[in-house]
Each structure stands twice: as structure tokens, then as C-alpha cells.
Design a protein around this motif. Structure first.
Motif, PDB file in Angstrom:
ATOM      1  N   SER A   4       0.853  -1.187   0.000  1.00  8.05           N
ATOM      2  CA  SER A   4       0.000   0.000   0.000  1.00  8.05           C
ATOM      3  C   SER A   4       0.894   1.245   0.000  1.00  8.05           C
ATOM      4  O   SER A   4       2.093   1.168   0.301  1.00  8.05           O
ATOM      5  CB  SER A   4      -0.897   0.012   1.237  1.00  8.05           C
ATOM      6  OG  SER A   4      -0.125   0.276   2.396  1.00  8.05           O
ATOM      7  N   ASN A   5       0.304   2.389  -0.324  1.00  8.39           N
ATOM      8  CA  ASN A   5       1.064   3.641  -0.314  1.00  8.39           C
ATOM      9  C   ASN A   5       1.641   3.923   1.069  1.00  8.39           C
ATOM     10  O   ASN A   5       2.763   4.418   1.194  1.00  8.39           O
ATOM     11  CB  ASN A   5       0.187   4.800  -0.768  1.00  8.39           C
ATOM     12  CG  ASN A   5      -0.097   4.752  -2.260  1.00  8.39           C
ATOM     13  OD1 ASN A   5       0.622   4.086  -2.999  1.00  8.39           O
ATOM     14  ND2 ASN A   5      -1.128   5.441  -2.682  1.00  8.39           N
ATOM     15  N   ALA A   6       0.869   3.618   2.112  1.00  6.09           N
ATOM     16  CA  ALA A   6       1.347   3.846   3.479  1.00  6.09           C
ATOM     17  C   ALA A   6       2.544   2.950   3.798  1.00  6.09           C
ATOM     18  O   ALA A   6       3.500   3.393   4.450  1.00  6.09           O
ATOM     19  CB  ALA A   6       0.222   3.595   4.479  1.00  6.09           C
ATOM     20  N   GLN A   7       2.508   1.710   3.349  1.00  6.87           N
ATOM     21  CA  GLN A   7       3.627   0.795   3.589  1.00  6.87           C
ATOM     22  C   GLN A   7       4.874   1.259   2.830  1.00  6.87           C
ATOM     23  O   GLN A   7       5.980   1.207   3.364  1.00  6.87           O
ATOM     24  CB  GLN A   7       3.265  -0.625   3.157  1.00  6.87           C
ATOM     25  CG  GLN A   7       2.254  -1.301   4.056  1.00  6.87           C
ATOM     26  CD  GLN A   7       1.774  -2.619   3.479  1.00  6.87           C
ATOM     27  OE1 GLN A   7       1.470  -2.720   2.296  1.00  6.87           O
ATOM     28  NE2 GLN A   7       1.700  -3.641   4.330  1.00  6.87           N
ATOM     29  N   VAL A   8       4.680   1.696   1.587  1.00  2.49           N
ATOM     30  CA  VAL A   8       5.801   2.200   0.793  1.00  2.49           C
ATOM     31  C   VAL A   8       6.423   3.404   1.492  1.00  2.49           C
ATOM     32  O   VAL A   8       7.636   3.483   1.672  1.00  2.49           O
ATOM     33  CB  VAL A   8       5.338   2.575  -0.639  1.00  2.49           C
ATOM     34  CG1 VAL A   8       6.414   3.360  -1.380  1.00  2.49           C
ATOM     35  CG2 VAL A   8       4.962   1.321  -1.417  1.00  2.49           C
ATOM     36  N   ALA A   9       5.579   4.348   1.901  1.00  2.12           N
ATOM     37  CA  ALA A   9       6.077   5.553   2.571  1.00  2.12           C
ATOM     38  C   ALA A   9       6.823   5.199   3.845  1.00  2.12           C
ATOM     39  O   ALA A   9       7.896   5.745   4.126  1.00  2.12           O
ATOM     40  CB  ALA A   9       4.924   6.500   2.874  1.00  2.12           C
TER      41      ALA A   9
END
Length: 180
Positions: A4-9
Motif C-alpha cells: 500500500s502507499n502507506a507501507q511504501v512511505a
């Protein structure tokens, strides 16, 4: 399995912070990332350019190279890696995660301050010092917002807390009490 975008960030932000720490370059990297984020916020079409399938890979490489030209080796490598893995659209969130970790390490709290009128520098300094005392922070960074709807007073919003001392909320509370 896609991240997810949150995990990537979270992962990239943490990795960038760890490398910057090991190189004792976190203040410089934080400054550089702030400049990069400003550019992205002022020109949101930049990220659209990098994610657009209509743009040639060569054109993307040229623009990336121009961004990397003024960047430190660490930020340049980050941009290259994000480009290689087609994650440049996550750069703002990665910068936010880096800043969160940097602020946490330095005891800095970011606060959105909403007032009915613009605060002068003296008021900002006093408000910042008082809020730092209340939350036990070493430093408070104020992000001022003017909203005439609150009539007067101040609303402070940090990551964990909301302090509403606005006249509007007090009037609303009185109205609720009278209606009950």
C-alpha cells in the motif's frame, strides 16, 4: 503482493532516515527534502509527468536527471530508486515519513494554528513556547491558518491533540446547554 502507499512511505522513509542518520546528514537531508516537497506542491503536474504512460522513458530520464543535478547523493539515489521501481508518486508521503521520524528524534511537534486574524511574530513565539511546555516538546513548528468563521480565539491541532479555544466552539457549547 503489492504494498500500500502507506507501507511504501513507511519503509522508504525509514530506510532514508536510517541511512541519513548513519551518514550524520539528517539535518541537510531534511532541508533538501523540504525544498523537493515545495517543488512538488507548487508543480503537482511533475508527478503526473512521471506516472503518465504517454511520456517516453527518455523524457522521464531527462527530467529526473535535472532534479538529481542539484540533489545530494542520498536524495539523488532515492529519486533514482523510486523511478526504477515506479514509485515516484509516493515521494511526498516518503518525505512526510522522513520528517515525522526526524521530528520525533528531535522532540519537534508540528501544530496547525487556526485563528480569526493573522498572528504577529511575537504572538507566534509565545504560543509556540506555551504549547511546547504543555506537550513537553523541545520545539514547536506552527503552521498558521486564518479562518474568520471561528470568530476569535485559537484552535491548535497537532498529530495527537486538538485544543479548541475558539469563540465559535464556546458559543456552540452554550447553545447546546440551552437546548438541553
Amino acid at each position: 503482493m503489492a504494498l500500500s502507499n502507506a507501507q511504501v512511505a513507511s519503509r522508504y522513509g525509514q530506510a532514508l532516515f536510517d541511512v541519513a542518520e548513519s551518514q550524520e546528514a539528517t539535518p541537510q537531508i531534511a532541508t533538501e527534502l523540504a525544498e523537493l516537497k515545495t517543488v512538488i506542491e507548487q508543480q503537482p503536474e511533475l508527478l503526473v509527468f512521471f506516472t503518465s504512460p504517454q511520456i517516453t522513458a527518455e523524457a522521464k530520464k531527462e527530467l529526473l536527471a535535472s532534479l538529481q543535478a542539484s540533489a545530494s547523493e542520498l536524495v539523488s539515489n532515492l529519486l533514482q530508486m523510486l523511478s526504477d521501481y515506479q514509485r515516484l508518486q509516493n515521494v511526498s508521503e516518503i518525505i512526510d515519513e522522513f520528517n515525522r521520524l526526524y521530528d520525533e528524534k528531535n522532540g519537534t511537534v508540528r501544530v496547525k494554528v487556526t485563528t480569526a486574524i493573522e498572528l504577529d511574530d511575537d504572538q507566534k513565539t509565545k504560543l509556540s513556547a506555551k504549547f511546547a511546555q504543555v506537550v513537553g516538546a523541545n520545539k514547536v513548528v506552527l503552521e498558521p491558518v486564518v479562518d474568520k468563521k471561528i470568530i476569535g480565539g485559537v484552535i491548535l491541532r497537532s498529530k495527537d491533540n486538538i485544543y479548541d479555544g475558539s469563540v465559535k466552539s464556546k458559543i456552540d457549547n452554550i447553545k447546546r446547554l440551552l437546548l438541553n
